[in-house]
Design a protein around this motif. Structure first.
Motif, PDB file in Angstrom:
ATOM      1  N   CYS A  19       9.108  -0.995 -23.241  1.00 47.27           N
ATOM      2  CA  CYS A  19      10.783  -0.748 -22.927  1.00 47.27           C
ATOM      3  C   CYS A  19      10.745  -2.695 -21.843  1.00 47.27           C
ATOM      4  CB  CYS A  19      11.574  -0.783 -21.807  1.00 47.27           C
ATOM      5  SG  CYS A  19      10.890  -0.400 -20.574  1.00 47.27           S
ATOM      6  N   PRO A  20      12.373  -3.180 -22.688  1.00 50.72           N
ATOM      7  CA  PRO A  20      12.031  -4.785 -22.287  1.00 50.72           C
ATOM      8  C   PRO A  20      11.398  -4.852 -20.513  1.00 50.72           C
ATOM      9  CG  PRO A  20      14.105  -3.948 -23.664  1.00 50.72           C
ATOM     10  CD  PRO A  20      13.557  -2.812 -22.696  1.00 50.72           C
ATOM     11  N   ASP A  21      12.076  -3.848 -19.392  1.00 51.01           N
ATOM     12  CA  ASP A  21      11.343  -3.749 -18.426  1.00 51.01           C
ATOM     13  C   ASP A  21       9.959  -4.623 -18.522  1.00 51.01           C
ATOM     14  OD1 ASP A  21      13.914  -4.138 -17.481  1.00 51.01           O
ATOM     15  OD2 ASP A  21      14.219  -2.205 -16.888  1.00 51.01           O
ATOM     16  N   ALA A  22       9.603  -3.516 -18.495  1.00 50.97           N
ATOM     17  CA  ALA A  22       7.758  -2.842 -18.996  1.00 50.97           C
ATOM     18  C   ALA A  22       7.287  -4.340 -19.785  1.00 50.97           C
ATOM     19  CB  ALA A  22       7.263  -2.100 -20.017  1.00 50.97           C
ATOM     20  N   LEU A  23       7.636  -4.819 -20.622  1.00 50.96           N
ATOM     21  CA  LEU A  23       7.174  -5.764 -20.901  1.00 50.96           C
ATOM     22  C   LEU A  23       7.064  -7.546 -20.117  1.00 50.96           C
ATOM     23  CD1 LEU A  23       7.801  -4.531 -23.785  1.00 50.96           C
ATOM     24  CD2 LEU A  23       7.696  -6.743 -25.034  1.00 50.96           C
ATOM     25  N   VAL A  24       8.947  -7.349 -19.470  1.00 54.22           N
ATOM     26  CA  VAL A  24       8.886  -8.662 -19.252  1.00 54.22           C
ATOM     27  C   VAL A  24       8.704  -8.291 -17.953  1.00 54.22           C
ATOM     28  CG1 VAL A  24      10.642 -10.042 -17.177  1.00 54.22           C
ATOM     29  CG2 VAL A  24      11.024  -9.209 -19.910  1.00 54.22           C
ATOM     30  N   GLU A  25       8.145  -7.511 -17.008  1.00 48.99           N
ATOM     31  CA  GLU A  25       7.053  -7.268 -15.017  1.00 48.99           C
ATOM     32  C   GLU A  25       5.656  -7.730 -15.861  1.00 48.99           C
ATOM     33  OE1 GLU A  25       6.052  -3.583 -12.957  1.00 48.99           O
ATOM     34  OE2 GLU A  25       7.638  -3.655 -13.326  1.00 48.99           O
ATOM     35  N   SER A  26       4.967  -7.396 -16.988  1.00 47.40           N
ATOM     36  CA  SER A  26       3.847  -8.356 -17.683  1.00 47.40           C
ATOM     37  C   SER A  26       3.829  -8.898 -17.632  1.00 47.40           C
ATOM     38  CB  SER A  26       3.202  -7.357 -19.280  1.00 47.40           C
ATOM     39  OG  SER A  26       2.000  -7.424 -19.136  1.00 47.40           O
ATOM     40  N   ALA A  27       4.575  -9.611 -18.372  1.00 48.79           N
ATOM     41  CA  ALA A  27       4.816 -11.099 -18.481  1.00 48.79           C
ATOM     42  C   ALA A  27       4.746 -11.729 -16.844  1.00 48.79           C
ATOM     43  CB  ALA A  27       5.997 -11.164 -19.764  1.00 48.79           C
ATOM     44  N   LEU A  28       5.587 -11.318 -16.168  1.00 45.70           N
ATOM     45  CA  LEU A  28       5.814 -12.381 -15.133  1.00 45.70           C
ATOM     46  C   LEU A  28       4.758 -11.887 -13.963  1.00 45.70           C
ATOM     47  CD1 LEU A  28       9.274 -11.533 -14.425  1.00 45.70           C
ATOM     48  CD2 LEU A  28       8.812 -13.449 -14.945  1.00 45.70           C
ATOM     49  N   ASN A  29       4.400 -10.884 -14.594  1.00 41.86           N
ATOM     50  CA  ASN A  29       2.772 -10.279 -13.391  1.00 41.86           C
ATOM     51  C   ASN A  29       1.675 -11.788 -13.808  1.00 41.86           C
ATOM     52  OD1 ASN A  29       3.596  -8.263 -11.881  1.00 41.86           O
ATOM     53  ND2 ASN A  29       3.180  -6.680 -13.606  1.00 41.86           N
ATOM     54  N   HIS A  30       1.410 -11.913 -15.167  1.00 38.31           N
ATOM     55  CA  HIS A  30       0.337 -12.492 -15.773  1.00 38.31           C
ATOM     56  C   HIS A  30       1.197 -14.141 -15.379  1.00 38.31           C
ATOM     57  CE1 HIS A  30      -1.116  -9.132 -17.139  1.00 38.31           C
ATOM     58  NE2 HIS A  30      -1.879  -9.486 -16.413  1.00 38.31           N
ATOM     59  N   ILE A  31       2.527 -14.726 -15.439  1.00 43.68           N
ATOM     60  CA  ILE A  31       2.412 -15.808 -14.820  1.00 43.68           C
ATOM     61  C   ILE A  31       2.192 -15.921 -14.171  1.00 43.68           C
ATOM     62  CG2 ILE A  31       4.589 -17.027 -14.992  1.00 43.68           C
ATOM     63  CD1 ILE A  31       5.775 -15.788 -17.304  1.00 43.68           C
ATOM     64  N   LYS A  32       2.347 -15.375 -13.178  1.00 45.57           N
ATOM     65  CA  LYS A  32       2.159 -15.618 -11.370  1.00 45.57           C
ATOM     66  C   LYS A  32       0.815 -15.412 -11.286  1.00 45.57           C
ATOM     67  CE  LYS A  32       2.495 -13.332  -6.915  1.00 45.57           C
ATOM     68  NZ  LYS A  32       1.506 -13.560  -5.965  1.00 45.57           N
ATOM     69  N   LEU A  33      -0.094 -15.199 -11.837  1.00 43.01           N
ATOM     70  CA  LEU A  33      -1.534 -15.457 -11.696  1.00 43.01           C
ATOM     71  C   LEU A  33      -2.032 -16.389 -12.271  1.00 43.01           C
ATOM     72  CD1 LEU A  33      -3.559 -12.293 -13.446  1.00 43.01           C
ATOM     73  CD2 LEU A  33      -4.402 -13.827 -11.483  1.00 43.01           C
ATOM     74  N   LEU A  34      -0.921 -17.398 -13.117  1.00 37.54           N
ATOM     75  CA  LEU A  34      -2.015 -18.729 -13.689  1.00 37.54           C
ATOM     76  C   LEU A  34      -1.263 -19.650 -13.042  1.00 37.54           C
ATOM     77  CD1 LEU A  34      -0.588 -18.705 -17.235  1.00 37.54           C
ATOM     78  CD2 LEU A  34      -2.510 -18.024 -16.600  1.00 37.54           C
ATOM     79  N   GLN A  35       0.513 -19.270 -11.790  1.00 44.33           N
ATOM     80  CA  GLN A  35       0.553 -20.085 -10.969  1.00 44.33           C
ATOM     81  C   GLN A  35      -0.033 -20.321  -9.560  1.00 44.33           C
ATOM     82  OE1 GLN A  35       4.934 -18.161 -10.894  1.00 44.33           O
ATOM     83  NE2 GLN A  35       5.653 -20.347 -12.508  1.00 44.33           N
ATOM     84  N   ASP A  36      -0.025 -18.807  -8.863  1.00 45.33           N
ATOM     85  CA  ASP A  36      -1.236 -19.024  -7.850  1.00 45.33           C
ATOM     86  C   ASP A  36      -2.284 -20.051  -8.059  1.00 45.33           C
ATOM     87  OD1 ASP A  36       0.883 -17.081  -7.068  1.00 45.33           O
ATOM     88  OD2 ASP A  36      -0.582 -15.413  -7.317  1.00 45.33           O
TER      89      ASP A  36
END
Length: 377
Positions: A155-172
């Protein structure tokens, strides 16, 4: 007040990153991508396919790297290509490390199947060391298990949460040269996910409706999904995913952008579906012209109308126009003005020569303006 405000699309403000020498995001043109479908280990076949895609204007090309042999071949492929190469990585993070060393301009990783955060961190280090960008490719078909358990389905919430989790990994890890895709084969799911993500982040977004289908069905599906987002100002780069030759993906991608006046390349044909009023075979003529004018990269508008009902009106809005007439003689319009007639037998060759001459004229004017600018500096 702007002219024709109803045609204006205000693009979402995103960060600009570099994929090789191609800017993605910010005020850069929306880039068109495709993906090779030859075995990557067959470097010559892959290079030949890349060359065909370059001929129709592709900006970026993705190459699958499923094994060591593929990443070994990637070095020759990168060297031969004129456009930046994106390495497509699934399951084996070490392929990303090898691809970065082989000269890939970008690493496409799917967080759902690349492995642990430690493995993603290794990929980031390789990207930094080699000046690679990264594309986070979230896909409804391969979401992380915990997100599927949490939401029950993609669902949209799931896809966006996945993206945000991995964006954070890169930003960290202080890595910011990345773009993100949240693709789904369901148009509603993909569009809703992209729109939600666009509000949450400022990074460039890679658009696509994944596994869209064959040439006709996939084109319609992609035009609806990608077009919806582009019309809303969302999207910095795109790939039309078709079960067809990669060159067709590039052509369809440009046609979507041309329709929305977001980017122009080549001949934009305005033509009627034909009927009993037609003065010549419109369908056959347009098909022949699309093939014979495929080499033209200069933006030119061409109208091919079978009769005088709408023909003159459309011709007034295009660079070159042809309207079917009686007794095998058809009216030719240049820059919207009636200019001369042409007979059936000579029409096809005549139109091609007119378009080629117009393209040469436009390119000469561009070169003149460029020379004047350089001289002024």
């Amino acid at each position: 007040m702007s002219i024709r405000p109803w045609r204006h699309i205000e693009r979402r403000k995103s960060r600009k990153i570099m994929v090789g020498n191609v800017a993605v995001g910010g005020d850069a043109p929306i880039s068109v991508q495709t993906m090779t479908n030859t075995p990557t280990v067959d470097a010559q076949a892959t290079i030949a396919q890349i060359k065909r895609c370059e001929a129709v204007g592709v900006d970026l090309i993705r190459v699958s790297c499923p094994d060591k042999e593929s990443t070994a071949a990637l070095k020759d492929i990168v060297r031969a290509a004129e456009v930046p190469i994106i390495a497509d990585i699934h399951f084996h993070y070490k392929r990303a490390l090898e691809a970065a060393d082989a000269g890939a301009a970008c690493l496409r990783i799917n967080p759902g199947n690349i492995g642990s955060s430690e493995r993603v961190a290794e990929v980031v280090r390789a990207a930094k060391a080699n000046g690679c960008a990264i594309r986070i490719g979230v896909n409804a078909g391969s979401l992380e298990k915990e997100l599927l358990e949490k939401y029950g389905e993609p669902c949209p919430d799931a896809l966006v949460e996945s993206a945000l989790n991995h964006i954070k990994l890169l930003q960290d890890q202080d890595f910011h040269e990345f773009k993100v895709a949240v693709k789904a084969s369901d148009v509603f799911l993909a569009v809703a996910s992209y729109k939600a993500l666009a509000k949450a982040v400022d990074c460039p977004l890679h658009l696509g409706i994944t596994e869209a289908g064959g040439l006709i069905g996939g084109t319609v599906k992609s035009a609806l999904g990608i077009g919806n987002l582009l019309w809303d100002g969302i999207g910095d780069t795109l790939r039309v995913s078709l079960s067809a030759d990669p060159e067709q993906e590039v052509r369809v991608g440009y046609d979507i952008l041309k329709t929305l006046d977001l980017r122009t390349r080549g001949v934009r044909v305005v033509s009627c579906p034909s009927c009993a009023r037609q003065g010549f075979d419109v369908v056959k003529t347009v098909k022949a012209l699309e093939e014979r004018l495929a080499h033209i990269a200069t933006p030119i508008s061409l109208s091919i109308l079978g009769c005088v009902v709408n023909g003159p009106g459309e011709a007034r809005e295009t660079d070159i126009g042809v309207t079917g007439g009686g007794q095998g003689k058809h009216m030719v319009f240049l820059s919207g003005v009636t200019d001369h007639t042409v007979e059936d037998a000579k029409m096809l060759d005549h139109i091609v020569s007119l378009v080629e001459a117009k393209a040469a004229e436009i390119e000469a004017e561009k070169a003149k303006e460029k020379a004047a600018t350089v001289a002024a500096e």
